[in-house]
Design an enzyme around this catalytic site. Structure first.
Site, PDB file in Angstrom:
ATOM      1  N   SER A   1       1.199  -1.167  -0.295  1.00 58.95           N
ATOM      2  CA  SER A   1       0.044   0.233   0.129  1.00 58.95           C
ATOM      3  C   SER A   1       1.070   1.589   0.029  1.00 58.95           C
ATOM      4  O   SER A   1       2.383   0.948   0.516  1.00 58.95           O
ATOM      5  CB  SER A   1      -0.478   0.133   1.307  1.00 58.95           C
ATOM      6  OG  SER A   1      -1.321   1.053   1.692  1.00 58.95           O
ATOM      7  N   SER A   2       0.207   2.372  -0.606  1.00 61.73           N
ATOM      8  CA  SER A   2       0.933   3.577  -0.549  1.00 61.73           C
ATOM      9  C   SER A   2       1.529   3.764   0.659  1.00 61.73           C
ATOM     10  O   SER A   2       2.163   5.269   0.516  1.00 61.73           O
ATOM     11  CB  SER A   2       0.502   4.252  -0.982  1.00 61.73           C
ATOM     12  OG  SER A   2      -0.970   4.754  -0.748  1.00 61.73           O
ATOM     13  N   CYS A   3       0.727   3.857   1.394  1.00 57.96           N
ATOM     14  CA  CYS A   3       0.411   4.509   3.327  1.00 57.96           C
ATOM     15  C   CYS A   3       1.867   3.900   3.848  1.00 57.96           C
ATOM     16  O   CYS A   3       2.132   3.932   5.009  1.00 57.96           O
ATOM     17  CB  CYS A   3      -0.517   3.773   4.229  1.00 57.96           C
ATOM     18  SG  CYS A   3      -0.666   2.557   4.509  1.00 57.96           S
TER      19      CYS A   3
ATOM     20  N   TYR B   1      -1.313  -1.040  10.074  1.00 57.61           N
ATOM     21  CA  TYR B   1      -1.659  -1.609   8.972  1.00 57.61           C
ATOM     22  C   TYR B   1      -0.302  -0.909   8.019  1.00 57.61           C
ATOM     23  O   TYR B   1       0.136  -1.980   7.386  1.00 57.61           O
ATOM     24  CB  TYR B   1      -3.015  -0.384   8.430  1.00 57.61           C
ATOM     25  CG  TYR B   1      -3.426  -1.221   6.878  1.00 57.61           C
ATOM     26  CD1 TYR B   1      -3.661  -2.291   6.039  1.00 57.61           C
ATOM     27  CD2 TYR B   1      -3.151  -0.411   4.996  1.00 57.61           C
ATOM     28  CE1 TYR B   1      -3.756  -2.727   5.320  1.00 57.61           C
ATOM     29  CE2 TYR B   1      -3.242  -0.648   3.911  1.00 57.61           C
ATOM     30  CZ  TYR B   1      -3.392  -2.384   4.285  1.00 57.61           C
ATOM     31  OH  TYR B   1      -3.485  -2.381   2.931  1.00 57.61           O
TER      32      TYR B   1
ATOM     33  N   LYS C   1       2.022  -3.949   6.554  1.00 56.00           N
ATOM     34  CA  LYS C   1       2.838  -4.170   4.945  1.00 56.00           C
ATOM     35  C   LYS C   1       4.005  -4.118   4.244  1.00 56.00           C
ATOM     36  O   LYS C   1       4.294  -4.510   3.428  1.00 56.00           O
ATOM     37  CB  LYS C   1       1.761  -2.947   4.124  1.00 56.00           C
ATOM     38  CG  LYS C   1       0.446  -3.250   3.361  1.00 56.00           C
ATOM     39  CD  LYS C   1       0.191  -4.105   3.010  1.00 56.00           C
ATOM     40  CE  LYS C   1      -1.450  -5.061   2.922  1.00 56.00           C
ATOM     41  NZ  LYS C   1      -1.483  -6.085   2.249  1.00 56.00           N
TER      42      LYS C   1
ATOM     43  N   HIS D   1     -13.261   4.190   2.630  1.00 55.99           N
ATOM     44  CA  HIS D   1     -12.230   5.112   2.457  1.00 55.99           C
ATOM     45  C   HIS D   1     -12.857   6.029   1.436  1.00 55.99           C
ATOM     46  O   HIS D   1     -14.408   5.917   1.837  1.00 55.99           O
ATOM     47  CB  HIS D   1     -11.188   4.239   1.486  1.00 55.99           C
ATOM     48  CG  HIS D   1     -10.817   3.022   1.605  1.00 55.99           C
ATOM     49  ND1 HIS D   1     -10.105   1.959   1.784  1.00 55.99           N
ATOM     50  CD2 HIS D   1      -9.152   3.692   2.148  1.00 55.99           C
ATOM     51  CE1 HIS D   1      -9.012   1.844   2.533  1.00 55.99           C
ATOM     52  NE2 HIS D   1      -8.617   3.097   2.449  1.00 55.99           N
TER      53      HIS D   1
END
Ligand code: GDP
Length: 333
Positions: free
Chosen positions: A128-130, A157, A161, A200
């Site tokens: 994920s980009s987070c 999260y 990841k 989201h």
């Protein structure tokens, strides 16, 4: 052949020889009922792949180590797309950090280890980009990973990841596996979660505008200030990029998947308002969190490999709304 040329040819071979999946290959899509997994299954069906393996949550809980190992020993998939994850929007992440950390770590540990033990040819892990630091330079290059602090609202999260992509790296180094990791930007599309408490921003705003239009409400409330920037990718584009990378990329480094452009939440709200045909007013509730100010991915690596997205935000929103209508999503509580 002169020596220089010979060396060059030998060095080029690993990247040129990425073996593509054939249409009969046994492919396990973990998380096939979710946003990403269902898009992968749609992609494989459309492209004529004939041997897709899936298990729903009731048949196989990926957090259960022995069940996962038994499943891999029995099925022996050749390729794995690890799209199963506990996911959620800004509120869900802040409310259930223990579940986000535990569930995602357990899924990754079990599936990645079982894939190694059962001799899977290649695995693609969805990150994920987070995972990137909250305040890193934009657009975000892959090598900004772990250079400073994470965004607090989705830290659990992100940590899970990061552990997943590091697992893939470690297994490749220690065991010689071929496990690649991709980092998608914010996604949306069919089979998303439209529950306002955990969703989201795109599914939340689609629901809010559709319901406000139906009820004739004069206002729609958008969380936060509207100032944060987000990049959005239609999930069928993501599935296409994942299959492209499975077939064309063998590197150890992570690869960002996005569009290369972003917009503010206020701009997104205006686009959704227009697509839905809502005539009322947008108000911002600044008591709700904004989250990270911006997370635009640098997609040079992906684009230079030869992949580009095909679906614009407007078109993706229309497709998503059409799916919602067919599936009566907004009739359900
Ligand atoms: P994030 O990208 O991890 O922050 O996840 P979200 O998609 O949940 O939120 C993106 C941005 O949209 C944040 O700045 C939110 O505050 C904003 N936002 C505005 N309205 C909503 C809403 O109704 N639901 C959600 N989830 N986010 C909203």
């Amino acid at each position: 052949m002169e020596l220089k040329k010979k060396i060059w040819v030998v060095l080029m071979i690993p990247t040129m020889m990425v073996a593509a999946m054939n249409k009969e290959a046994k492919i396990y899509v973990a998380g096939h009922n979710g946003l990403v997994g269902s898009a992968l299954v749609r992609h494989f069906e459309r492209e004529g792949y004939t041997n897709i393996v899936t298990r729903s949550f009731t048949d196989l809980d990926l957090r259960n180590q022995s069940d996962v190992h038994q499943f891999f020993q029995q099925e022996r998939p050749e390729y794995v797309f690890l799209a199963a994850a506990k996911v959620g929007g800004i509120l869900a992440n802040a409310t259930y950090p223990a579940s986000f950390l535990y569930d995602n770590l357990a899924i990754e540990l079990n599936v990645i280890h079982a894939a190694y033990r059962s001799g899977v040819k290649k695995l693609l892990f969805l990150g994920s980009s987070c995972i990137y630091p909250r305040n890193c330079p934009q657009p975000i290059k892959e090598d900004y990973l772990l250079t400073s602090e994470l965004e607090k609202t989705n830290e659990a999260y992100a940590i899970a990841k990061i552990a997943g992509l590091k697992l893939c790296e470690a297994y490749n180094r220690q065991y010689g596996t071929r496990f690649i990791s991709v980092m998608p930007t914010n996604l949306y599309g069919p089979h998303d979660n439209f529950d306002l408490q955990v969703s989201h921003v795109i599914p939340a705003l689609l629901r809010k505008f559709v319901e406000a239009k139906r009820a004739g409400n004069p206002e729609v409330t958008v969380w936060g200030t509207g100032a944060p920037y987000r990049e959005f990718l239609y999930v069928d584009d993501l599935a296409d990029a994942c299959v492209f990378l499975m077939n064309n990329y063998d590197g150890d480094e992570i690869v960002n998947i996005g569009t290369g452009t972003d917009c503010t939440i206020a701009e997104l709200a205006s686009v959704i308002k227009k697509e839905v045909g809502y005539k009322g007013t947008i108000v911002f509730d600044a008591s709700k969190p904004d989250g990270t100010p911006r997370k635009l991915l640098n997609v040079e690596k992906l684009f230079s490999l030869g992949w580009q997205p095909a679906v614009s935000l407007e078109s993706g929103l229309q497709k998503t709304m059409a799916w919602c209508t067919t599936n009566a999503v907004f009739e359900q509580e």
